[in-house]
Design a protein around this motif. Structure first.
Motif, short mmCIF file in Angstrom:
data_model
loop_
_atom_site.label_atom_id
_atom_site.label_comp_id
_atom_site.label_asym_id
_atom_site.label_seq_id
_atom_site.Cartn_x
_atom_site.Cartn_y
_atom_site.Cartn_z
N LEU A 191 48.91 44.89 -45.55
CA LEU A 191 48.38 46.07 -46.24
C LEU A 191 49.02 46.24 -47.62
O LEU A 191 48.39 46.79 -48.54
CB LEU A 191 48.62 47.32 -45.39
CG LEU A 191 47.85 47.40 -44.08
CD1 LEU A 191 48.21 48.67 -43.32
CD2 LEU A 191 46.35 47.35 -44.33
N PHE A 192 50.25 45.77 -47.78
CA PHE A 192 50.94 45.87 -49.08
C PHE A 192 50.15 45.13 -50.14
O PHE A 192 49.86 45.67 -51.22
CB PHE A 192 52.35 45.28 -48.93
CG PHE A 192 53.27 45.53 -50.10
CD1 PHE A 192 53.03 44.95 -51.34
CD2 PHE A 192 54.39 46.32 -49.95
CE1 PHE A 192 53.87 45.17 -52.41
CE2 PHE A 192 55.26 46.55 -51.01
CZ PHE A 192 55.00 45.97 -52.25
N MET A 193 49.77 43.90 -49.85
CA MET A 193 49.01 43.11 -50.82
C MET A 193 47.60 43.65 -51.01
O MET A 193 47.07 43.66 -52.13
CB MET A 193 48.95 41.65 -50.37
CG MET A 193 50.28 40.91 -50.41
SD MET A 193 50.87 40.55 -52.09
CE MET A 193 51.77 42.05 -52.46
N ALA A 194 46.98 44.11 -49.93
CA ALA A 194 45.63 44.65 -50.04
C ALA A 194 45.62 45.89 -50.93
O ALA A 194 44.74 46.05 -51.79
CB ALA A 194 45.09 44.99 -48.65
N LEU B 205 39.07 40.42 -52.20
CA LEU B 205 38.60 40.07 -50.87
C LEU B 205 39.71 40.30 -49.85
O LEU B 205 40.81 39.77 -49.99
CB LEU B 205 38.17 38.59 -50.81
CG LEU B 205 37.78 38.07 -49.43
CD1 LEU B 205 36.46 38.69 -48.97
CD2 LEU B 205 37.68 36.55 -49.44
N ALA B 206 39.43 41.11 -48.84
CA ALA B 206 40.35 41.32 -47.73
C ALA B 206 39.66 40.83 -46.47
O ALA B 206 38.68 41.43 -46.03
CB ALA B 206 40.73 42.79 -47.60
N THR B 207 40.13 39.72 -45.92
CA THR B 207 39.48 39.14 -44.75
C THR B 207 40.08 39.69 -43.47
O THR B 207 41.19 40.21 -43.45
CB THR B 207 39.60 37.61 -44.74
OG1 THR B 207 40.99 37.25 -44.73
CG2 THR B 207 38.93 37.01 -45.96
N ASP B 208 39.35 39.55 -42.39
CA ASP B 208 39.78 40.05 -41.10
C ASP B 208 40.35 38.91 -40.26
O ASP B 208 40.15 37.73 -40.56
CB ASP B 208 38.59 40.68 -40.37
CG ASP B 208 39.02 41.69 -39.32
OD1 ASP B 208 40.24 41.86 -39.12
OD2 ASP B 208 38.14 42.30 -38.69
N ASN B 209 41.10 39.27 -39.22
CA ASN B 209 41.55 38.33 -38.18
C ASN B 209 42.50 37.24 -38.67
O ASN B 209 42.60 36.18 -38.05
CB ASN B 209 40.34 37.67 -37.50
CG ASN B 209 39.32 38.69 -37.02
OD1 ASN B 209 38.15 38.65 -37.38
ND2 ASN B 209 39.77 39.64 -36.21
N GLU B 210 43.22 37.49 -39.75
CA GLU B 210 44.09 36.46 -40.32
C GLU B 210 45.20 36.05 -39.36
O GLU B 210 45.56 34.87 -39.27
CB GLU B 210 44.68 36.96 -41.64
CG GLU B 210 45.50 35.92 -42.40
CD GLU B 210 46.98 36.00 -42.09
OE1 GLU B 210 47.69 35.00 -42.31
OE2 GLU B 210 47.44 37.06 -41.63
N GLU B 211 45.74 37.00 -38.62
CA GLU B 211 46.87 36.69 -37.74
C GLU B 211 46.45 36.00 -36.44
O GLU B 211 47.31 35.57 -35.67
CB GLU B 211 47.65 37.97 -37.41
CG GLU B 211 48.29 38.66 -38.61
CD GLU B 211 49.42 37.86 -39.23
OE1 GLU B 211 49.74 36.78 -38.71
OE2 GLU B 211 49.99 38.32 -40.23
N VAL B 212 45.16 35.91 -36.19
CA VAL B 212 44.71 35.28 -34.95
C VAL B 212 43.81 34.07 -35.22
O VAL B 212 43.06 33.64 -34.35
CB VAL B 212 43.98 36.29 -34.04
CG1 VAL B 212 44.95 37.32 -33.51
CG2 VAL B 212 42.82 36.98 -34.77
N GLY B 213 43.87 33.53 -36.43
CA GLY B 213 43.19 32.27 -36.67
C GLY B 213 42.11 32.24 -37.72
O GLY B 213 41.68 31.18 -38.14
N SER B 214 41.61 33.40 -38.15
CA SER B 214 40.63 33.48 -39.25
C SER B 214 39.28 32.85 -38.93
O SER B 214 38.48 32.60 -39.83
CB SER B 214 41.19 32.83 -40.53
OG SER B 214 42.33 33.51 -40.99
N ILE C 231 51.13 45.49 -58.86
CA ILE C 231 50.01 46.12 -59.54
C ILE C 231 49.92 45.63 -60.98
O ILE C 231 48.84 45.31 -61.49
CB ILE C 231 50.14 47.66 -59.49
CG1 ILE C 231 49.91 48.16 -58.06
CG2 ILE C 231 49.13 48.32 -60.44
CD1 ILE C 231 50.11 49.65 -57.88
N ASN C 232 51.06 45.52 -61.64
CA ASN C 232 51.07 45.10 -63.05
C ASN C 232 50.63 43.65 -63.22
O ASN C 232 49.85 43.33 -64.13
CB ASN C 232 52.46 45.30 -63.64
CG ASN C 232 52.80 46.77 -63.85
OD1 ASN C 232 51.90 47.60 -63.97
ND2 ASN C 232 54.08 47.10 -63.87
#
Length: 269
Positions: A79-82, A101-110, A261-262
């Motif tokens: 969430l920090f990067m998003a 782009l914020a993708t889902d399910n990254e921690e479980v294989g994408s 951010i900068n």
């Protein structure tokens, strides 16, 4: 009670991660959870055909440390990067076509339909190109001229476990974006892409750090290489330095919010 826990303990996902929801009582029913959800939504439980259940820490994040220089909060990965990349896009004077782009399910294989290991990014970009009147050749040329920042968490050197870090690459909390390298290509950074990002940091007056795994320790990966396998585009892997990654309460440097951010604003120019 396990008096040997400090000698090592292996969690059993079936036995040791079951949630504690309530005390047993005469009011307990077989469909207690379903009924509670229906009550919250103000509907009949029979109208709920199915549901996805997520269990996570609901405690709010807070600033900690003698000078409140740390952020303590769950799910900062990612969430920090998003947050920082989205805020930068909204506040930037962007030129050209910029994509967050914020993708889902990254921690479980994408591998889901909304994950990085799917055609979703390429299809979205191609549809944008078509809407702008570009043909296939022009779309492919646009990709060749594009650049991707894969932004995910990075391990900071832990003062209690310094032996886990490479002796010459030890990111610290609040030290600025961490450029991540891997000879195995589990990160997308190379001399060209890292140099391009370093130039952005220099222009934005943002400090940066570097990260390599120990040679004898296999590290993780990100959606950067996965995205590259779906859509050929030059990319760099970076992230915020983090302690306790994947724990219930992760720790990051508060000053890094402005750093990211900068530099992302510089990227979106």
């Amino acid at each position: 009670m396990n008096r040997e826990v400090n000698k090592g303990f292996e969690f059993n996902a079936q036995k040791h991660t079951l949630p504690l929801m309530a005390l047993d009582s005469e009011e307990m029913k077989e469909d207690l959870l379903l009924n509670e959800m229906a009550k919250i939504k103000g509907i009949d439980s029979k109208d709920i055909l199915d549901y996805d259940l997520y269990i996570y820490d609901t405690a709010k994040g807070e600033l900690v440390g003698l000078k409140e220089e740390f952020i303590s909060q769950g799910r900062q990965d990612n969430l920090f990067m998003a947050y920082t990349s989205l805020i930068a896009l909204l506040e930037s004077n962007a030129s050209g076509i910029n994509v967050f782009l914020a993708t889902d399910n990254e921690e479980v294989g994408s591998t889901s339909y909304a994950g990085a290991d799917s055609p979703v990014l390429g299809r979205i970009l191609e549809r944008v190109a078509i809407a702008l009147g570009a043909n296939r050749e022009e779309y492919l040329r646009a990709l060749e001229n594009s650049f991707l920042i894969s932004a995910d968490a990075a391990h900071a050197v832990h003062p209690n476990f310094t032996e886990k870090a490479d002796p010459t690459n030890q990111p610290i909390l609040g030290g600025g974006p961490v450029i991540k390298y891997a000879a195995s290509r589990s990160y997308t950074s190379d001399a060209y892409s890292a140099g391009k990002f370093i130039d952005m940091c220099t222009k934005a007056k943002v400090p940066f750090q570097t990260y390599h795994n120990r040679s004898d320790v296999k590290g993780g990966s990100t959606i950067g290489p996965i995205s590259q396998s779906q859509i050929a585009i030059k990319s760099v892997d970076i992230g915020m330095s983090t302690l306790g990654m994947h724990s219930a309460r992760e720790l990051t440097g508060a000053s890094d919010v402005a750093h990211f951010i900068n530099v992302f604003k510089e990227f979106y120019k």
